[in-house]
Design an enzyme around this catalytic site. Sequence first.
Site, PDB file in Angstrom:
ATOM      1  N   ASP A   1      -3.734 -26.460  -5.235  1.00 31.13           N
ATOM      2  CA  ASP A   1      -4.117 -27.432  -6.270  1.00 31.13           C
ATOM      3  C   ASP A   1      -5.277 -28.310  -5.807  1.00 31.13           C
ATOM      4  OD1 ASP A   1      -3.934 -28.636  -8.728  1.00 31.13           O
ATOM      5  OD2 ASP A   1      -2.371 -30.051  -8.130  1.00 31.13           O
ATOM      6  N   GLY A   2      -6.034 -28.798  -6.774  1.00 27.79           N
ATOM      7  CA  GLY A   2      -7.089 -29.771  -6.474  1.00 27.79           C
ATOM      8  C   GLY A   2      -8.510 -29.234  -6.562  1.00 27.79           C
TER       9      GLY A   2
ATOM     10  N   ASN B   1      -1.370 -23.135 -17.579  1.00 28.50           N
ATOM     11  CA  ASN B   1      -2.818 -23.199 -17.364  1.00 28.50           C
ATOM     12  C   ASN B   1      -3.622 -22.500 -18.473  1.00 28.50           C
ATOM     13  OD1 ASN B   1      -2.539 -22.975 -13.729  1.00 28.50           O
ATOM     14  ND2 ASN B   1      -2.791 -24.798 -14.999  1.00 28.50           N
TER      15      ASN B   1
END
Length: 281
Positions: free
Chosen positions: A33-34, A81
């Site tokens: 993530d990120g 997503n």
Amino acid sequence: MSWIENQSDEDKKMQQNVKELGKVPKHLAIIMDGNGRWAQNKSMPRVAGHKFGIESVREIVRASSNIGIQYLTLYAFSIENWNRPQIEVKGLMSLLEIYLKKEIDELNLNNVKITTIGKTSSLPHKVQTLLYKAIDKTKDNEGMNLVLALSYSGRWDIMRTVQMIALDVRRGKISPEDINEDYFTSQLQTAGMPDPDLMIRTSGENRISNFYLWELAYSEIYITEKLWPEFKKADLYEALSDFANRERRFGKTSAQLFNEEQTNEIQKTSYLQRVLDAIKK
Ligand code: IPE
Ligand code: IPE
Ligand code: MG
């Protein structure tokens, strides 16, 4: 290129340090993530973050394989997503296509076996074709299992499993009394895989985001502030060292675990003694 043969001495040393702790996880699962925040921090479009994220995937896959991890699950795309802006979804799908095209030979050469979990029928046809080609090409490999979670969500898999079991009951294949944890596990997409020993999430978020729900029951969780494109092998070794120093109790007490270890040691020693005696005779 052979990964094992192409390691730096520093790399080998870092790995040795982790191995000496004696607890390399069998199954490591990562929520990567990120990427978006990493790109935004650099005034770049979010998709650029995903592109740089692939560099981390490359490095972490290689390091995990070299250190002897047997299963590596990468949570790359969740069912939720799909609700992101179309431009980002499209960008992610074409990056996935590029990754599969570019990496397959090297993964195969390094004995990696690729599998996938998730509602892959939702993926673009091109990606599906490449994915199934990669799975087929690497199916006999006996090195690390690389599990790509694509269009995956924990609740989706549990619901699917419940539906399959309900059908089995209706068809008379099993009776409700036969449904137990083992049977349930055998119907999940992760059937045959050990539960993750360690789950890493990058970007500092303290949540599971619909990743493995059933499988994480007793996994150790490691959360780092590093954003995924910044997460490199030194960070992986740090997480693995942290994991090796934890006590996994599975509901028992520390004293019980200590006693079990002592008993195992005694059994091992007496077994060794018996083997040595037998050789002497
Ligand atoms: C992880 O990075 C990749 C995917 C979820 C596909 P993000 O795209 O979620 O990045 P942040 O969390 O918004 O920074
Ligand atoms: C989790 O990240 C999914 C993947 C890394 C594939 P998200 O960015 O989608 O999770 P939330 O929305 O922050 O919970
Ligand atoms: Mg995110």
